[in-house]
Design an enzyme around this catalytic site. Structure first.
Site, PDB file in Angstrom:
ATOM      1  CG  ASN A   1      -1.575   1.308   1.512  1.00  0.00           C
ATOM      2  OD1 ASN A   1      -2.468   1.733   0.798  1.00  0.00           O
ATOM      3  ND2 ASN A   1      -1.104   1.983   2.562  1.00  0.00           N
TER       4      ASN A   1
ATOM      5  CE1 TYR B   1      -0.105   8.396  -6.459  1.00  0.00           C
ATOM      6  CE2 TYR B   1      -1.948   8.538  -7.989  1.00  0.00           C
ATOM      7  CZ  TYR B   1      -1.428   8.130  -6.779  1.00  0.00           C
ATOM      8  OH  TYR B   1      -2.214   7.459  -5.880  1.00  0.00           O
TER       9      TYR B   1
END
Length: 253
Positions: A85, A149
């Site tokens: 994560n 990103y």
């Protein structure tokens, strides 16, 4: 007994936001948890609340990753599942302060180092083991100014597909989740960047981004945690190499 009793699950980025919610959900269902993050302050608090362990880890550093996974395995035994994560967000732009390398090294390289470190310490088969990677809706859609990103998260989907095929003979399932807007500090940073760029109020900025979300709301970390719990459960047997989109209908391809 809880659904994950007797299973050692490593959660990276387990101190805040989605990672914290994942740790809390799996902890309630009996998992033995090892939580990893670079900052131990919040991580230790969450680990104590879920009965797990906290390990300092900079996922960009292969040595740091290997040391953290070694410590986790020494404390809790072989690994039954990894929830990868950890990551960083925000925009980047061409110039001397371009964050492209930092973001890609963290989100893509760092996740890869974590998967390989977990693979070396997996519990023996033949029972199933799992890897769940938290990607993003930005792996699917275009957002100006977020080249790093978007590239890093799209790369994660390719990584998941390849690892799923590679690890399937060992009965390891590898999947991704692509959240949209979720009520986390990272999401609010994005909202506040829009406020600064446009002069909108925060409420106006939220309303603007939610125009693209058919359900008309941001997701909750607990909802992503529920999907992680499903992917680790017997109900997800045979689900591997998949990217589950959990974004309120903002992307339906």
């Amino acid at each position: 007994m809880g659904a994950f009793e007797g299973r050692h699950v490593v959660v990276t980025g387990g101190g805040v936001g989605i990672g914290k919610a994942i740790a809390e959900r799996l902890g309630r269902e009996g998992a033995a948890l090892s939580l990893l993050a670079p900052n131990l302050d919040e991580l230790e608090h969450v680990a104590a609340s879920v009965g797990g362990d906290a390990h300092a880890c900079d996922i960009r550093d292969r040595g740091s990753v290997d040391a953290a996974f070694a410590a986790a395995a020494a404390a809790r035994g072989p690994v039954h599942a990894l929830v990868a994560n950890s990551g960083i967000g925000g925009p980047n732009a061409d110039g001397p302060d371009d964050r492209f390398a930092e973001i890609v090294e963290t989100n893509l390289f760092g996740t890869y180092w974590c998967v390989r470190a977990a693979e070396r310490r997996l519990a023996p088969g033949p029972d199933r083991r799992d890897v769940v990677v938290i990607a993003s809706i930005l792996a699917r859609i275009a957002v100006p100014g977020y080249t790093a990103y978007s590239a890093s998260k799209a790369g994660l989907l390719g990584l998941v597909r390849s690892l799923a095929a590679e690890l399937a003979p060992a009965n390891v399932q590898v999947n991704a989740i692509c959240p949209g807007w979720v009520e986390t500090s990272m999401a609010w940073q994005g909202i506040d960047a829009l406020v600064e760029a446009t002069g909108m109020t925060r409420d106006e900025a939220v309303a603007e981004v939610l125009k693209a979300v058919p359900l008309g709301r941001m997701g909750k970390p607990e909802e992503i945690a529920g999907t992680v719990a499903y992917l680790l459960s017997p109900d997800a047997g045979g689900v591997t190499g998949q990217a589950l989109d959990q974004n309120g209908g903002a992307w339906t391809g």
